[in-house]
Design a protein around this motif. Sequence first.
Motif, PDB file in Angstrom:
ATOM      1  N   PHE A  79       9.287  23.397  14.581  1.00 40.88           N
ATOM      2  CA  PHE A  79       8.398  23.608  15.600  1.00 40.88           C
ATOM      3  C   PHE A  79       9.216  24.316  16.843  1.00 40.88           C
ATOM      4  O   PHE A  79       8.576  24.992  17.273  1.00 40.88           O
ATOM      5  CB  PHE A  79       7.821  22.330  16.154  1.00 40.88           C
ATOM      6  CG  PHE A  79       6.832  22.252  17.153  1.00 40.88           C
ATOM      7  CD1 PHE A  79       5.646  22.589  17.209  1.00 40.88           C
ATOM      8  CD2 PHE A  79       7.383  22.098  18.486  1.00 40.88           C
ATOM      9  CE1 PHE A  79       4.704  22.522  18.174  1.00 40.88           C
ATOM     10  CE2 PHE A  79       6.622  21.971  19.556  1.00 40.88           C
ATOM     11  CZ  PHE A  79       5.091  22.153  19.477  1.00 40.88           C
ATOM     12  N   CYS A  80      10.297  23.742  17.293  1.00 41.62           N
ATOM     13  CA  CYS A  80      10.991  24.228  18.459  1.00 41.62           C
ATOM     14  C   CYS A  80      11.326  25.770  18.293  1.00 41.62           C
ATOM     15  O   CYS A  80      10.983  26.562  19.205  1.00 41.62           O
ATOM     16  CB  CYS A  80      12.041  23.334  18.751  1.00 41.62           C
ATOM     17  SG  CYS A  80      11.424  21.655  19.182  1.00 41.62           S
ATOM     18  N   CYS A 114      10.403  27.965  15.851  1.00 41.96           N
ATOM     19  CA  CYS A 114       9.678  29.112  15.728  1.00 41.96           C
ATOM     20  C   CYS A 114       8.720  29.160  16.851  1.00 41.96           C
ATOM     21  O   CYS A 114       8.352  30.081  17.286  1.00 41.96           O
ATOM     22  CB  CYS A 114       8.701  28.823  14.496  1.00 41.96           C
ATOM     23  SG  CYS A 114       9.458  29.003  12.773  1.00 41.96           S
ATOM     24  N   GLY A 115       8.181  27.992  17.533  1.00 45.32           N
ATOM     25  CA  GLY A 115       7.281  28.036  18.663  1.00 45.32           C
ATOM     26  C   GLY A 115       8.049  28.863  19.864  1.00 45.32           C
ATOM     27  O   GLY A 115       7.215  29.594  20.477  1.00 45.32           O
ATOM     28  N   HIS A 116       9.305  28.789  20.193  1.00 48.11           N
ATOM     29  CA  HIS A 116       9.943  29.376  21.041  1.00 48.11           C
ATOM     30  C   HIS A 116       9.859  30.963  20.720  1.00 48.11           C
ATOM     31  O   HIS A 116       9.616  31.576  21.635  1.00 48.11           O
ATOM     32  CB  HIS A 116      11.544  28.860  21.291  1.00 48.11           C
ATOM     33  CG  HIS A 116      12.311  29.724  22.342  1.00 48.11           C
ATOM     34  ND1 HIS A 116      12.728  30.849  22.388  1.00 48.11           N
ATOM     35  CD2 HIS A 116      12.475  29.224  23.763  1.00 48.11           C
ATOM     36  CE1 HIS A 116      13.356  31.070  23.611  1.00 48.11           C
ATOM     37  NE2 HIS A 116      13.367  30.128  24.270  1.00 48.11           N
ATOM     38  N   ILE A 130       9.388  22.627  25.051  1.00 46.36           N
ATOM     39  CA  ILE A 130      10.119  22.653  23.686  1.00 46.36           C
ATOM     40  C   ILE A 130      11.646  22.278  23.709  1.00 46.36           C
ATOM     41  O   ILE A 130      12.070  21.367  22.914  1.00 46.36           O
ATOM     42  CB  ILE A 130       9.996  24.055  23.275  1.00 46.36           C
ATOM     43  CG1 ILE A 130       8.668  24.421  22.740  1.00 46.36           C
ATOM     44  CG2 ILE A 130      10.959  24.451  22.084  1.00 46.36           C
ATOM     45  CD1 ILE A 130       8.292  25.871  22.119  1.00 46.36           C
ATOM     46  N   THR A 171      -1.506  23.359  18.706  1.00 50.40           N
ATOM     47  CA  THR A 171      -0.873  24.408  18.126  1.00 50.40           C
ATOM     48  C   THR A 171      -1.884  25.330  17.126  1.00 50.40           C
ATOM     49  O   THR A 171      -1.481  26.535  16.874  1.00 50.40           O
ATOM     50  CB  THR A 171       0.542  24.085  17.346  1.00 50.40           C
ATOM     51  OG1 THR A 171       1.184  23.417  18.293  1.00 50.40           O
ATOM     52  CG2 THR A 171       1.290  25.291  16.870  1.00 50.40           C
ATOM     53  N   PHE A 200       3.698  31.192  14.638  1.00 45.90           N
ATOM     54  CA  PHE A 200       2.719  30.273  15.012  1.00 45.90           C
ATOM     55  C   PHE A 200       2.479  29.395  13.762  1.00 45.90           C
ATOM     56  O   PHE A 200       2.040  28.286  13.930  1.00 45.90           O
ATOM     57  CB  PHE A 200       1.632  31.091  15.756  1.00 45.90           C
ATOM     58  CG  PHE A 200       1.699  31.106  17.377  1.00 45.90           C
ATOM     59  CD1 PHE A 200       2.118  30.046  17.903  1.00 45.90           C
ATOM     60  CD2 PHE A 200       1.939  32.157  17.710  1.00 45.90           C
ATOM     61  CE1 PHE A 200       2.318  30.077  19.427  1.00 45.90           C
ATOM     62  CE2 PHE A 200       2.053  32.498  19.026  1.00 45.90           C
ATOM     63  CZ  PHE A 200       2.313  31.151  20.061  1.00 45.90           C
ATOM     64  N   CYS A 215       4.309  28.768  11.170  1.00 47.64           N
ATOM     65  CA  CYS A 215       5.597  28.136  10.816  1.00 47.64           C
ATOM     66  C   CYS A 215       5.634  26.828  11.867  1.00 47.64           C
ATOM     67  O   CYS A 215       6.015  25.687  11.603  1.00 47.64           O
ATOM     68  CB  CYS A 215       6.734  28.721  10.830  1.00 47.64           C
ATOM     69  SG  CYS A 215       6.827  29.819   9.596  1.00 47.64           S
ATOM     70  N   THR A 216       5.061  27.351  13.190  1.00 48.44           N
ATOM     71  CA  THR A 216       4.962  25.989  14.181  1.00 48.44           C
ATOM     72  C   THR A 216       4.322  25.121  14.051  1.00 48.44           C
ATOM     73  O   THR A 216       4.402  23.992  13.921  1.00 48.44           O
ATOM     74  CB  THR A 216       4.960  26.667  15.463  1.00 48.44           C
ATOM     75  OG1 THR A 216       5.776  27.922  15.764  1.00 48.44           O
ATOM     76  CG2 THR A 216       4.937  25.889  16.628  1.00 48.44           C
ATOM     77  N   GLY A 276       5.506  22.920  10.984  1.00 46.69           N
ATOM     78  CA  GLY A 276       6.656  22.084  11.921  1.00 46.69           C
ATOM     79  C   GLY A 276       5.899  20.742  12.484  1.00 46.69           C
ATOM     80  O   GLY A 276       6.582  19.665  12.374  1.00 46.69           O
TER      81      GLY A 276
END
Length: 278
Positions: free
Chosen positions: A43-44, A46-48, A85, A148, A214, A216-217, A220
């Motif tokens: 999450f962190c 891929c989100g970043h 994040i 998300t 997103f 993948c985020t 996660g």
Amino acid sequence: MEENMDESQSQKGCKECCERCVGSLPWASLIATILLYMGVALFCGCGHEALSGTVTILQNYFEVIRAPGETLDVFTIIDILKYIIYGLAAGFFVFGVLLLVEGFFTTGAIRDLYGEFKITACGRCLTAFLMLLAYLFFLVWLGVTAFTSLPVFMYFNVWSMCQNTSLVEGANLCLDLRQFGVVTISEERKVCTGSEKFFKMCESNELDLTFHLFVCTLAGAGAAVIAMVHFLMALAANWGYLKDASRIQKYEDIKSKEEQELHDIHSTRSKERLNAYT
């Protein structure tokens, strides 16, 4: 003959040691911790990167400019989300360690009930407190998962339009950022299907990569939700075991005290009889 017996005894001792070590591991908490770390890392990370790709798309294809000063615009919100994040990554690393340590101590206390470990009220309160935190974080991750899914839905619409450019070639469709609340109503930042910017955006790697990041985020966040559910089940089971074990421990303490009192009474009467005989 003696050497063979020594080898068999050493192999048996190693086997018993390995079985004891494997049996003392809190497998439920360990699996949940690994799943939590995997979900939070996915999450962190891929989100970043997805947020950074969003900034690139807004600047290159929609010509959105960062507002001067400390004005709250979309870029400032993205920076705030990045800091969130960072906090999530650090906070849930510590939380996972706490839950894993609690699993180790609880497993040791249950398996070695009559040994060095003692089940105290403090330990039961700590398990209940961690259970409450796990439930609250479960609700938080549910909200994060729902939040998300919004950029995933928006990017899916854009990505599907790019994948079907031949079907929308005759139509005049536009992507207006005002519809998504990215810019104010007075600003007009849009890209239409027949424009050169639209084709450049569809042919670029930023759109495809950001969309899949997103996704993948979101995966996660879903893994973190599953990990929280797993932690809740493990903590609830540990709470039940500790509660039953504490009752058994109290019973054994009362029983040992009664046996000690009976032994003291018996020894006192024996001494009295011996003194009376002498």
